[in-house]
Design a protein around this motif. Structure first.
Motif, short mmCIF file in Angstrom:
data_model
loop_
_atom_site.label_atom_id
_atom_site.label_comp_id
_atom_site.label_asym_id
_atom_site.label_seq_id
_atom_site.Cartn_x
_atom_site.Cartn_y
_atom_site.Cartn_z
N PHE A 13 35.67 32.61 35.39
CA PHE A 13 36.09 33.41 36.55
C PHE A 13 35.90 34.85 36.12
O PHE A 13 36.63 35.34 35.25
CB PHE A 13 37.55 33.12 36.88
CG PHE A 13 38.05 33.79 38.12
CD1 PHE A 13 38.34 33.06 39.26
CD2 PHE A 13 38.26 35.16 38.16
CE1 PHE A 13 38.83 33.68 40.40
CE2 PHE A 13 38.75 35.79 39.29
CZ PHE A 13 39.03 35.04 40.41
N VAL A 14 34.93 35.53 36.69
CA VAL A 14 34.66 36.92 36.34
C VAL A 14 35.40 37.81 37.33
O VAL A 14 35.10 37.80 38.53
CB VAL A 14 33.15 37.23 36.34
CG1 VAL A 14 32.90 38.68 35.99
CG2 VAL A 14 32.42 36.31 35.38
N ALA A 15 36.36 38.53 36.82
CA ALA A 15 37.19 39.39 37.67
C ALA A 15 36.59 40.78 37.71
O ALA A 15 36.41 41.43 36.68
CB ALA A 15 38.61 39.44 37.11
N ASN A 16 36.29 41.24 38.90
CA ASN A 16 35.79 42.61 39.09
C ASN A 16 37.02 43.51 39.08
O ASN A 16 37.85 43.44 39.97
CB ASN A 16 35.03 42.72 40.40
CG ASN A 16 34.46 44.09 40.61
OD1 ASN A 16 34.75 45.02 39.86
ND2 ASN A 16 33.64 44.22 41.63
N SER A 17 37.10 44.34 38.08
CA SER A 17 38.30 45.13 37.88
C SER A 17 38.42 46.32 38.80
O SER A 17 39.50 46.86 38.98
CB SER A 17 38.34 45.64 36.44
OG SER A 17 37.30 46.56 36.23
N GLY A 18 37.30 46.75 39.36
CA GLY A 18 37.34 47.96 40.18
C GLY A 18 37.48 49.21 39.33
O GLY A 18 37.63 50.31 39.83
N ASP B 58 41.04 23.29 25.10
CA ASP B 58 40.69 22.53 26.29
C ASP B 58 40.92 23.35 27.57
O ASP B 58 41.53 22.88 28.53
CB ASP B 58 41.48 21.21 26.33
CG ASP B 58 40.86 20.19 27.26
OD1 ASP B 58 39.64 20.28 27.54
OD2 ASP B 58 41.60 19.30 27.73
N ALA B 59 40.43 24.59 27.53
CA ALA B 59 40.59 25.48 28.69
C ALA B 59 39.82 24.96 29.89
O ALA B 59 38.70 24.47 29.75
CB ALA B 59 40.11 26.89 28.34
N ASP B 60 40.44 25.04 31.04
CA ASP B 60 39.80 24.64 32.29
C ASP B 60 38.95 25.77 32.86
O ASP B 60 38.02 25.54 33.62
CB ASP B 60 40.85 24.24 33.33
CG ASP B 60 41.65 23.04 32.89
OD1 ASP B 60 41.03 22.01 32.55
OD2 ASP B 60 42.89 23.14 32.86
N VAL B 61 39.32 27.01 32.51
CA VAL B 61 38.61 28.18 33.01
C VAL B 61 38.87 29.35 32.06
O VAL B 61 39.92 29.42 31.43
CB VAL B 61 39.05 28.53 34.46
CG1 VAL B 61 40.49 28.96 34.51
CG2 VAL B 61 38.14 29.57 35.09
N VAL B 62 37.88 30.22 31.96
CA VAL B 62 38.01 31.46 31.21
C VAL B 62 38.00 32.58 32.24
O VAL B 62 37.10 32.66 33.08
CB VAL B 62 36.84 31.66 30.22
CG1 VAL B 62 36.99 32.97 29.46
CG2 VAL B 62 36.74 30.47 29.26
N VAL B 63 39.02 33.44 32.20
CA VAL B 63 39.10 34.57 33.13
C VAL B 63 38.85 35.84 32.34
O VAL B 63 39.62 36.17 31.43
CB VAL B 63 40.48 34.63 33.83
CG1 VAL B 63 40.53 35.83 34.77
CG2 VAL B 63 40.76 33.34 34.58
N MET B 64 37.76 36.53 32.67
CA MET B 64 37.41 37.73 31.92
C MET B 64 36.79 38.79 32.81
O MET B 64 36.36 38.49 33.92
CB MET B 64 36.51 37.39 30.73
CG MET B 64 35.28 36.58 31.02
SD MET B 64 34.49 35.83 29.55
CE MET B 64 34.53 37.09 28.32
#
Length: 147
Positions: A138-143, A103-109
């Motif tokens: 939530f797509v994290a731009n890693s740099g 029951d994840a509210d968001v996936v951060v990848m």
């Protein structure tokens, strides 16, 4: 806003950077964290591993567990409620199913990770989760420069 956050990893620099963002988000929202890595043991899985199929699958599972443990340790150090899981199968479907199960509210990848033949043939795992999932991503731009 977020009670449960899923952080998928494949051990890449991009996934590690996204995990840091996910842990910061979890800390800010006092959210539980689930860290998952998929050992793609299918016929088009990680073809870079030498040896027989059973040994290659065991190596993939072991490597996946190491990736999960690294992030779980960081989450525990931050006093977060964390669960780690190693999944098996096609990463896209396994991650979506796991996100629904917990029951994840968001996936951060991250935007890029480990590739190989399977990723070239089937496309990005992140892209698949965004297109076919019903959970915010939530797509994290890693740099980090591409591998």
């Amino acid at each position: 806003m977020f009670d449960t956050i899923l952080i998928p990893t494949d051990g890449s620099d991009h996934a590690e950077a996204a995990a840091e963002t996910g842990l910061e988000l979890a800390t800010a929202h006092d959210a539980a964290v689930h860290v998952a890595c998929v050992a793609d043991t299918g016929p088009l899985g990680d073809l870079r591993l030498p040896g027989d199929a059973a040994s290659a699958e065991d190596a993939m599972r072991g490597r996946a567990q190491e990736y999960v443990d690294t992030i779980v340790d960081r989450a525990e150090s931050a006093d977060l409620d964390v669960t780690g899981a190693v999944l098996e199968g096609p990463p896209e479907s396994e991650l979506l199913e796991y996100a629904r199960d917990v029951d994840a509210d968001v996936v951060v990848m991250g935007t890029r990770g480990r590739g190989g033949v399977h990723r070239m043939a089937m496309g990005s795992v992140t892209d698949h989760i965004i297109r076919f999932g019903d959970i915010p991503v939530f797509v994290a731009n890693s740099g980090v420069e591409s591998e």
